[in-house]
Design an enzyme around this catalytic site. Structure first.
Site, mmCIF file in Angstrom:
data_model
loop_
_atom_site.group_PDB
_atom_site.id
_atom_site.type_symbol
_atom_site.label_atom_id
_atom_site.label_comp_id
_atom_site.label_asym_id
_atom_site.label_seq_id
_atom_site.Cartn_x
_atom_site.Cartn_y
_atom_site.Cartn_z
ATOM 1 N N ALA A 50 0.824 -1.213 0.000
ATOM 2 C CA ALA A 50 0.000 0.000 0.000
ATOM 3 C C ALA A 50 0.858 1.263 0.000
ATOM 4 C CB ALA A 50 -0.910 0.012 1.214
ATOM 5 N N ASN A 92 -1.512 -0.833 -4.836
ATOM 6 C CA ASN A 92 -2.454 -0.729 -3.721
ATOM 7 C C ASN A 92 -2.310 0.649 -3.081
ATOM 8 O OD1 ASN A 92 -3.096 -1.228 -0.665
ATOM 9 N ND2 ASN A 92 -3.917 -3.033 -1.704
ATOM 10 N N CYS A 108 -8.208 -1.733 5.238
ATOM 11 C CA CYS A 108 -7.119 -2.108 6.123
ATOM 12 C C CYS A 108 -7.559 -1.919 7.564
ATOM 13 C CB CYS A 108 -5.877 -1.273 5.841
ATOM 14 S SG CYS A 108 -4.516 -1.769 6.899
ATOM 15 N N LYS A 130 -10.664 -3.136 -2.959
ATOM 16 C CA LYS A 130 -10.393 -4.284 -2.082
ATOM 17 C C LYS A 130 -11.300 -4.237 -0.859
ATOM 18 C CE LYS A 130 -6.616 -6.871 -0.063
ATOM 19 N NZ LYS A 130 -5.166 -7.045 -0.096
HETATM 20 C C1 LIG Z 1 1.919 -8.761 6.561
HETATM 21 C C2 LIG Z 1 0.726 -8.375 5.724
HETATM 22 C C3 LIG Z 1 0.642 -7.092 5.200
HETATM 23 C C4 LIG Z 1 -0.459 -6.703 4.434
HETATM 24 N N1 LIG Z 1 -0.499 -5.464 3.903
HETATM 25 C C5 LIG Z 1 -1.545 -5.112 3.090
HETATM 26 C C6 LIG Z 1 -1.574 -3.862 2.435
HETATM 27 O O1 LIG Z 1 -0.662 -3.041 2.579
HETATM 28 N N2 LIG Z 1 -2.656 -3.546 1.645
HETATM 29 C C7 LIG Z 1 -3.680 -4.453 1.460
HETATM 30 O O2 LIG Z 1 -4.632 -4.145 0.747
HETATM 31 N N3 LIG Z 1 -3.657 -5.664 2.035
HETATM 32 C C8 LIG Z 1 -2.617 -6.006 2.845
HETATM 33 N N4 LIG Z 1 -2.587 -7.268 3.412
HETATM 34 C C9 LIG Z 1 -3.689 -8.215 3.133
HETATM 35 C C10 LIG Z 1 -3.318 -9.189 2.010
HETATM 36 O O3 LIG Z 1 -3.070 -8.511 0.805
HETATM 37 C C11 LIG Z 1 -4.432 -10.220 1.801
HETATM 38 O O4 LIG Z 1 -5.616 -9.559 1.439
HETATM 39 C C12 LIG Z 1 -4.713 -11.024 3.039
HETATM 40 O O5 LIG Z 1 -3.523 -11.292 3.724
HETATM 41 C C13 LIG Z 1 -5.422 -12.356 2.741
HETATM 42 O O6 LIG Z 1 -4.639 -13.192 1.934
HETATM 43 P P1 LIG Z 1 -3.686 -14.365 2.526
HETATM 44 O O7 LIG Z 1 -4.545 -15.163 3.470
HETATM 45 O O8 LIG Z 1 -3.221 -15.119 1.338
HETATM 46 O O9 LIG Z 1 -2.586 -13.690 3.258
HETATM 47 C C14 LIG Z 1 -1.498 -7.641 4.194
HETATM 48 C C15 LIG Z 1 -1.396 -8.935 4.720
HETATM 49 C C16 LIG Z 1 -0.304 -9.308 5.482
HETATM 50 C C17 LIG Z 1 -0.245 -10.718 6.021
#
Ligand SMILES: Cc1cc2nc3c(=O)[nH]c(=O)nc-3n(C[C@H](O)[C@H](O)[C@H](O)COP(=O)(O)O)c2cc1C
Ligand SMILES: Cc1cc2nc3c(=O)[nH]c(=O)nc-3n(C[C@H](O)[C@H](O)[C@H](O)COP(=O)(O)OP(=O)(O)OC[C@H]3O[C@@H](n4cnc5c(N)ncnc54)[C@H](O)[C@@H]3O)c2cc1C
Ligand SMILES: Cc1cc2nc3c(=O)[nH]c(=O)nc-3n(C[C@H](O)[C@H](O)[C@H](O)COP(=O)(O)OP(=O)(O)OC[C@H]3O[C@@H](n4cnc5c(N)ncnc54)[C@H](O)[C@@H]3O)c2cc1C
Ligand SMILES: Cc1cc2nc3c(=O)[nH]c(=O)nc-3n(C[C@H](O)[C@H](O)[C@H](O)COP(=O)(O)O)c2cc1C
Ligand code: FES
Ligand code: FES
Lengths: 259, 304, 304, 259
Positions: free
Chosen positions: B46, B99, B130, B165
């Site tokens: 992001a 993002n 978020c 999102k």
């Molecule tokens: C460490 C971490 C940082 C994340 N940072 C963002 C972010 O900056 N922007 C965003 O839209 N989603 C962020 N997410 C969410 C992920 O993009 C994703 O939507 C979410 O983790 C679900 O997918 P997963 O189960 O495969 O991790 C983050 C997730 C994690 C674990």
């Protein structure tokens, strides 16, 4: 593209102190390991309830046999499960990762002080070996909670003088490593340290202006710089300034980052 | 590899696999492990208007089959991203999904306007969900009207397609998705993390410095699939599916639920080769299911 | 064992551990494994006005560190429960929390009025959150005003204290909890299951006949803790905490989050001795934490 | 309170056909097992990503050695992990559970037909052994997908006549068990069967009025009657009438429940 992941085979797993295990792994990935203070990001096993790897320091390397040693405390769910694994099992390892101890800081003939606390002791062993190879003179001050937690005293003795301190006084000098340093009036050209944060804080307060290097711990996600889990603030830096412990560290010059 | 191709607004993807935002930095780290050109796309971390440190540590905690994170949108800020991060993708041939996040509507608009004009940015992913940003952020994602308004404003200034999102921390995900579609979004990304916490029984304190964090990983997969299944039947825009994906079989589940492509988040931490492994395994699944192309599977659990 | 005692409206509990509704039938099955008198209380399966078969099978599916269920409130109906199930508890000295469900407000009122008058029923657990009942049910749990009205009506007819069981599938759990407290509830039970699904990649169909089901087990524990942490700071009535509890350490986490006692659901299936094992282990945790009584821990993550 | 859970030790684990494993467990809990057609609810391992146990039928019992045999197909995540476990490992088992095959239905000297399909074959083996002990005359008709899937032909031969059918015709008679029964004009006093639902449906259609017993499968939660996961409708019953496969079954008289 440098290979950074591999499956290593357990060739030895022994309890070297209370809940502390020495784990020796063998495999091709060891070829890429040489820097003391770097760490490996270890997957506990193949099951999918513990998704995060565990960062564990390199405690020794035998390049000939392609073996790497780690010493870790089986404290939580993951390390306990790791400790239950038998010789012959394969372990999925990411590494070597991070910036280790700067060997070149200690010149031939210089006095080096290694200061380790508890489960921060292991990386200092491989560091000490390499420093001795380079002709530095090594003194080690190792602190543990109590006698049952002491490990690797003999191996460190082969590197030079060793002072052991235990918090409860059950072995060696009673108290903390800093007490020992004071009582014995130990001095040094270069100091390297790894251990609990209060210890690192005390050393930082004393030796902010000296050639001293400390290794930090933080909870990690990726271990490779991608997730921003493991950051710390920079001393006198801007509000958003940071260092990543996994890639900028885990070793930093004393005074660089906020503890 | 045509069987894996999918063409979505702004994203011409060689395959339906991209790393998820926040789990892949700005690409360079995992570039040490494999050639990023293998990927269908990359969702980068992001970007906010100003550089942010984010929350204090500990910022991550482990949970059963999942993890919590409360990074708090750490990033070098709009100018930092443009100057230091984006140019690196000049060497790659892979679409970038940028993002963006903010605490006010104006922040979002400013970041979207400028970032969407950069070469190397193929589409915008509007992070209205978020859970770790204290002001603003969360409300955008839980109220259909506000989500719609933000979408409209960002669409108005964006030079590239906009994916929104969604937050899963809502009672009626379909209402929000429909409002966002109506507001002109080109696609949806779902799901972001579920809000959760861990307490350390020994210290008696929350494990995360921020107390709460976003739950991700295999644990949330069933919630993600259900939401995508519900939403994809009610909207006509494509969905980037995510939440606990680890294997090619998981990807098939998401496509069948109604996703058009997918993102891999947490699994990158468990195994940095997750994305290339999935890309390698997908054709076998197509053979096994006797379909020619992944597009034949989209929505297959309800449209056949 | 006084250290484990807790006294809540209608429930004089020897310890803070009860099996969760729907995961322990009407008690007799697990009575083969251990003496039910060991338990702090027992939450029995939901009772509806008429006997129900529930949904078609498959009704359960496995997920990582969790499971989905879509039982659909199968039960022998009000008369069946009164005649066949409740009398069995005559032989036991353990408070019974009778879970009730319905599709209309009148159903709830009728069941609550009659069931609450039975000997052996110590308190009512109002299930306004079962995600598997198609009509009515779900809406009750997601709209504060409706949840409050239902609570008020049931309180008016109930001869025993009323606990309201909350759905986690909402954006603002605190708003609902406060509305229910204001409507006169004696306590809250949280959380029920998260709505989820699995798709079989091979058959391309949802695994559950009902498509969606409720996600329970360790996977949802972080969401449960977060919601209890949020709600317990905003209401003055006690909370029965649940969601993924497997061990005494988990129980400590829930008490610290703000629960006054806890319920064990899915873990009974993994290990039928989960409840007695937790009861056995809790005193060691009190020693370790150097507290005299479990009541010293309630809300300990925020009230110290 | 009858003990129904125990930790049994793996004393044998062998692949007896493609992806099909014979698992022999030893331990005190075996004392409580004696009824053919009952099942054990098996915990895959101690990790917490697979929370549900797997129901697997008792295929044989050696009361002297306190050993129980199961034969299972390693198809999904859990059974694959089970198949990877080595001799010496302990397995957490709940059971014996459910109502097995009614042995007393077949009197001394009566003709019994055992009809098994695929991974439904195992419980019929222990049933057959017990029937033969009781003086019944046993004929077995066993259907498999193809030659590579066939197991336990020899053990069944020791009980009486055996007919094997394979769907692809690669071994024995081509086709289904029902084809074999027709072609061979096999008749019986009592029929016991376990296998895939289409097979059980075909048998029900033919033998609704006969002394026939079938064993059913359904996804289970608790395995002990507490969760209502495994119910089925009752033939000609009221809308809300049901049987639980885990406690009322898995064996039912043919025609009792809706398939
Ligand atoms: C460490 C971490 C940082 C994340 N940072 C963002 C972010 O900056 N922007 C965003 O839209 N989603 C962020 N997410 C969410 C992920 O993009 C994703 O939507 C979410 O983790 C679900 O997918 P997963 O189960 O495969 O991790 C983050 C997730 C994690 C674990
Ligand atoms: C660079 C580095 C080097 C390390 N070297 C060693 C070593 O040589 N020997 C050793 O015993 N320990 C070392 N540690 C600490 C070690 O990583 C933790 O003790 C271990 O991760 C705890 O895992 P667990 O399964 O026991 O605990 P759990 O409570 O199950 O862990 C849950 C999560 O929290 C993380 N976590 C918990 N405690 C720590 C901690 N102190 N530091 C970082 N993450 C933590 C775990 O990695 C995991 O993601 C090192 C840590 C770092 C950052
Ligand atoms: C009373 C009974 C006796 C059985 N006896 C045997 C036997 O002797 N040998 C044998 O190989 N199989 C037997 N089965 C089937 C066996 O339970 C499943 O093959 C097994 O549970 C699948 O687990 P998995 O890890 O391979 O699959 P996964 O797909 O990982 O299983 C996921 C979940 O679905 C359940 N499940 C999946 N398929 C089935 C199924 N066919 N029946 C019930 N639950 C299922 C699992 O138990 C688990 O809860 C029996 C089933 C029942 C109900
Ligand atoms: C098979 C099954 C049936 C359930 N039936 C009911 C029910 O009838 N009424 C109810 O209020 N909750 C019911 N629940 C929800 C549980 O009581 C509990 O709230 C939930 O499972 C979370 O706890 P756990 O993770 O410990 O299982 C059921 C859960 C399961 C798994
Ligand atoms: S652990 Fe991910 S950036 Fe350091
Ligand atoms: S499996 Fe729980 S009732 Fe049969």
């Amino acid at each position: 593209m440098r290979k950074k992941q591999g499956r290593l085979t357990i060739v030895k797993q022994t309890e070297v102190a209370r809940d502390s295990y020495e784990l020796v792994l063998e495999g091709e990935l060891v070829k890429h390991m040489s820097q003391p203070g770097q760490f490996l990001h270890v997957r506990v096993d193949e099951s999918e309830d513990l998704l995060l790897r565990r960062p564990i320091s390199i405690a020794n390397i035998d390049p000939e046999k392609e073996q790497v040693t780690m010493i870790y405390r089986a404290g939580g769910a993951g390390t306990k499960r790791l400790a239950a694994q038998r010789v012959g099992t394969e372990v999925d390892v990411l590494g070597p990762l991070g910036q280790g101890f700067p060997l070149e800081e200690a010149k031939r003939g210089e006095e080096v002080l290694l200061v380790g606390g508890g489960i921060g002791v292991p990386p200092l062993y491989y560091l000490g070996r390499r420093l001795v190879e380079n002709g530095a003179r090594v003194t080690s001050v190792l602190g543990f909670a109590s006698q049952a937690d002491v490990f690797y005293e003999q191996p460190f003795k082969q590197l030079g003088n060793v002072h052991i301190a235990t918090a409860d006084g059950s072995y060696g000098a009673p108290g903390f490593v800093t007490d020992v340093i004071s009582q014995q009036s130990l001095d040094f050209d270069v100091l390297y340290s790894c251990g609990p944060t209060p210890m690192l804080k005390a050393l930082t307060a004393r030796y902010r202006e000296r050639r001293a290097f400390i290794s930090l711990e933080e909870r990690m996600g990726c271990g490779v710089g991608a997730c921003f889990a493991c950051v710390c603030h920079v001393e006198n830096g801007q509000a958003h300034e940071y260092r990543k412990i996994c890639t900028d560290g885990p070793v930093f010059p004393v005074g660089e980052v906020v503890l | 590899m045509e069987r894996l191709q999918i063409s979505l607004p702004g994203l011409e993807m060689k395959n339906p696999v991209m790393p998820a935002s926040g789990c892949f930095g700005f690409g360079k780290e995992y570039g040490q492990f494999f050639d990023l050109n293998q990927l269908g796309a990359i969702a980068i971390k992001a970007t906010t208007k100003e550089a942010r440190f984010g929350n204090e540590t500990p910022r991550v905690a482990e949970t059963k089959a999942g993890m919590l994170n409360a990074i708090g949108l750490q990033n070098p800020g709009l100018q930092g991203v443009i100057e230091q991060e984006l140019p690196r993708f000049d060497d790659y041939d892979v679409p970038i999904l940028a993002n963006i996040a903010g605490s006010t509507m104006d922040d979002y608009i400013e970041v979207a306007a400028e970032l969407s004009q950069q070469r190397n940015v193929s589409a915008i992913e509007l992070n209205i969900s978020c859970p770790n940003v204290k002001q603003g952020g969360i409300a955008f994602g839980t109220v259909p009207e506000i989500a719609a308004e933000l979408t409209k404003e960002v669409k108005a200034v964006s030079a590239v397609p906009v994916y929104v999102k969604l937050s899963p921390n809502v009672a009626d995900i379909v209402a929000i998705a429909k409002a966002i579609e109506k507001a002109g979004a080109d696609g949806l990304a779902m799901i972001n993390t579920l809000l959760g916490m861990r307490i350390d029984a020994k210290t008696r304190r929350p494990v995360l410095a921020n107390q709460y964090g976003g739950l991700s990983g295999a644990a949330i997969k069933p919630v993600a699939l259900r939401m995508i299944h519900q939403v994809s039947q009610q909207v006509d825009i494509p969905i980037i599916g995510m939440g606990g994906i680890q294997t090619a079989e998981d990807v098939i589940e998401f496509l069948l639920a109604g996703a058009s492509c997918i993102a891999v988040g947490t699994a990158n931490f468990t195994d940095p080769y997750t994305c290339p492994n999935i890309i390698r395994d997908l054709p076998h699944w197509l053979d096994r299911l006797e379909v020619q192309s992944i597009t034949d599977l989209i929505g297959g659990s309800w449209n056949e």
